[in-house]
Design an enzyme around this catalytic site. Structure first.
Site, short mmCIF file in Angstrom:
data_model
loop_
_atom_site.label_atom_id
_atom_site.label_comp_id
_atom_site.label_asym_id
_atom_site.label_seq_id
_atom_site.Cartn_x
_atom_site.Cartn_y
_atom_site.Cartn_z
N MET A 43 0.86 -1.20 0.00
CA MET A 43 0.00 0.00 0.00
C MET A 43 0.89 1.24 0.00
O MET A 43 1.91 1.26 0.69
CB MET A 43 -0.87 0.00 1.26
CG MET A 43 -1.73 1.26 1.41
SD MET A 43 -2.72 1.22 2.93
CE MET A 43 -1.47 1.73 4.12
N ASN A 44 0.49 2.27 -0.77
CA ASN A 44 1.15 3.58 -0.61
C ASN A 44 0.12 4.68 -0.47
O ASN A 44 -0.72 4.57 0.45
CB ASN A 44 2.27 3.83 -1.62
CG ASN A 44 1.94 3.74 -3.08
OD1 ASN A 44 1.56 2.70 -3.57
ND2 ASN A 44 2.13 4.81 -3.82
N ASP A 45 0.11 5.70 -1.28
CA ASP A 45 -0.65 6.93 -1.00
C ASP A 45 -2.12 6.71 -0.63
O ASP A 45 -2.81 5.94 -1.30
CB ASP A 45 -0.70 7.82 -2.25
CG ASP A 45 0.60 7.93 -2.98
OD1 ASP A 45 1.61 7.42 -2.49
OD2 ASP A 45 0.59 8.52 -4.08
N PHE A 105 -2.84 5.44 -10.94
CA PHE A 105 -2.09 6.18 -9.94
C PHE A 105 -3.01 7.12 -9.15
O PHE A 105 -4.23 7.11 -9.32
CB PHE A 105 -0.96 6.98 -10.63
CG PHE A 105 0.28 6.17 -10.95
CD1 PHE A 105 0.25 4.78 -11.05
CD2 PHE A 105 1.50 6.81 -11.18
CE1 PHE A 105 1.41 4.05 -11.36
CE2 PHE A 105 2.66 6.10 -11.48
CZ PHE A 105 2.61 4.72 -11.58
N ASP A 172 -1.55 12.95 -10.29
CA ASP A 172 -2.18 13.18 -8.98
C ASP A 172 -3.15 14.36 -8.99
O ASP A 172 -3.00 15.33 -8.22
CB ASP A 172 -1.11 13.36 -7.88
CG ASP A 172 -0.05 12.26 -7.94
OD1 ASP A 172 -0.37 11.18 -8.47
OD2 ASP A 172 1.08 12.49 -7.48
N GLU A 223 15.71 27.97 0.47
CA GLU A 223 15.00 28.89 1.36
C GLU A 223 13.56 29.09 0.93
O GLU A 223 13.32 29.35 -0.24
CB GLU A 223 15.70 30.26 1.35
CG GLU A 223 17.08 30.23 1.98
CD GLU A 223 17.09 29.74 3.42
OE1 GLU A 223 16.12 30.08 4.15
OE2 GLU A 223 18.00 29.02 3.81
#
Ligand code: DQQ
Length: 501
Positions: A43-45, A105, A172, A223
């Site tokens: 499993m991921n996102d 995805f 995404d 930065e």
């Protein structure tokens, strides 16, 4: 039997086996209990977080046929309290010969006038394009849009970053309703420039017009934070009197960290004023949900930090963070509070009040401990230069994990150098900045769940790490001070029950 990747018999069998897999894997000493894990395999996102008819739906990137990242599907679970989940059938699988044949995805889910709609990334090498699927039965059965991909091309006149194999980084989608229209952002990167979030508009989720970059980063700058060459899983949402842009920093084939920018959103652009790393540890690709209680919740993927070999021989991989409630502090940075629903899992409780901590000594209260715990501690720093907590300690101290606050350097980290006798686990130190006010005590809240150590310090510094102790007696907990005297104002420890039992 259907081929892996096809929607068919194998998948149905897999789903029926969900409860059995969970029961079979329950005694794996590293498998988290109250952090969501897949029934088995990879499993991921988190994807498509949505509340529908009062229930929370969690979809997730899933490889149903193996413990390592592979053919991407959308797994699916549902809960009415964010704590107790039920597995549902796989929502989306790659379709052979179609624009998502190499993977489904990440993406989001929205309510399109009563029709639940998933907007996802269809992958057919080298393309990554936006696709749709809809459901008319309470989000269980999904039908892909015949016209997929609904966004069949990339924005003109932008040199999008490509990977070595030519794949175009464009994925995404995250969609919201604005002024009677739909808006969508897609994560990408501009070659030689930096990560980018690209903005689109649509009247109907099916016809999209490119409206320009919402924001482009600078990969050469550190930065206020370094944001790399590509941004995954972007999300834009209002919070307090600002907007927050959430990104996950990808660079040179590496997943780095989730980061956020706080600023204003106007005229199709995001104007950042503040930026910070959300969690420098194992957390990645978080997604948020605005629920019917008016709360902005965030859940992210907690990556494994054990060797690839250990992952390949495990029968599950990956966990979700607990759900955190987000707010904005007076410094315009995020504040994190655990979803109060987790309190339902609290079992035995121990408390200590007003205990002095001598320099160099560990206070390890007898009888207090476990491997699935919630711990909450308020420290008086006194003259100490370092204070912290110990978890998953064996009686002989050969294994232990230390949560450390270093006053002079203004940072919190998890010291994993002795977390496991198995030295193949990752011991990298990830520090999260925390500067306390002159009379501000240190407040640590820790969610320990076998291999997960997830914590927030003073509601503003989030950090999650994975640990893999080898010994069954690695269950002691304690507190300590170094370099001077400190004190514990109050320590609460709860044993946490498993939502699956
Ligand atoms: N994971 C997905 C992508 C996303 C990445 C593929 C982030 O859509 O960019 O599994 O972890």
């Amino acid at each position: 039997m259907a081929l892996p990747g096809e929607r068919g018999q194998e998948e149905v069998t897999f789903q029926r086996g969900g409860a059995a897999s969970r029961a079979e894997l329950r005694d794996d000493p590293h498998r988290p209990q109250y952090h969501f894990t897949p029934p088995r395999n990879w499993m991921n996102d988190p994807n498509g977080l949505i509340q529908w008819n009062g229930c929370y739906h969690l979809f997730y990137q899933h490889h149903p046929f193996g413990p390592l990242w592979g053919s991407m599907h959308w797994g699916h679970a549902v809960s009415d309290d964010l704590v107790h989940w039920s597995d549902l059938p796989i929502a989306l699988s790659p379709s052979h010969g179609m624009c998502d044949e190499d993977g489904v995805f990440s993406g989001c889910a929205v309510d399109d006038g009563g029709t639940s709609t998933i907007v996802y990334t269809g992958v057919r090498r080298p393309d990554q394009l936006v696709c749709l699927a809809t459901s008319d039965d309470d989000l269980t059965r999904w039908v892909k849009e015949p016209a997929n991909p609904v966004l069949p091309d990339y924005p003109p006149a932008l040199e999008l970053l490509r990977s070595d194999d030519g794949a175009i980084h464009f994925r995404d989608p995250s969609v919201w309703r604005e002024g009677g229209h739909w808006k969508m952002i897609v994560g990408s990167g501009i070659r030689g420039v930096g990560g980018a979030v690209l903005l689109y508009g649509s009247p109907d989720l099916r016809r999209w017009t490119y409206e320009g970059p919402l924001l482009v980063g600078n990969e050469g700058s550190r930065e206020p934070i370094w944001t790399g060459s590509m941004w995954e899983c972007p999300q834009l949402f209002p919070l307090g009197d600002r907007h927050v842009l959430l990104i996950s920093v990808w660079h040179d084939r590496q997943l780095h960290y989730p980061a956020y920018l706080v600023g204003t959103y106007s005229e199709g652009r995001f104007w950042p004023q503040h930026a910070a790393i959300l969690d420098p540890g194992s957390h990645y690709a978080p997604q948020t949900l605005f629920d019917d209680q008016g709360r902005r919740l965030i859940i992210g993927w907690l990556r494994e930090q054990r060797s690839r070999e250990a992952q390949a021989t495990s029968r599950w991989n990956g966990a979700m963070s607990i759900p955190w409630l987000l707010s904005l502090g007076p410094d315009h940075l995020l504040r994190f509070e655990p979803a109060p629903e987790l309190g339902a899992l609290r079992r035995s409780h121990w408390r200590l009040n007003d205990k002095p901590l001598n320099a160099g000594e560990d206070l390890l209260p007898q009888g207090m401990g476990g491997d699935c715990l919630e711990l909450s501690c308020e420290f008086d720093l006194g003259t100490a230069s370092v204070v912290g907590m110990v978890v998953r300690r064996t009686p002989d101290g050969k294994e232990e994990t230390r949560i450390v606050y270093e006053r002079d350097r203004g940072c919190v980290f998890v010291d994993r150098t002795r977390a496991s006798l198995d030295t193949r686990m990752d011991q990298t130190r990830h520090e999260t900045a925390l500067t306390l006010g002159p009379v501000e005590p240190l407040r640590l809240r820790v969610f320990l769940d076998r291999s997960v150590v997830e914590l927030v310090a003073n509601e503003r510094a989030l950090l999650s790490e994975r640990i893999y102790p080898t010994r069954a007696d690695a269950s002691m907990v304690g507190v300590f001070a170094v370099g001077g005297r400190a004190g514990v104002r109050r320590l609460d420890v709860w044993e946490m029950g498993s939502p699956w039992e």
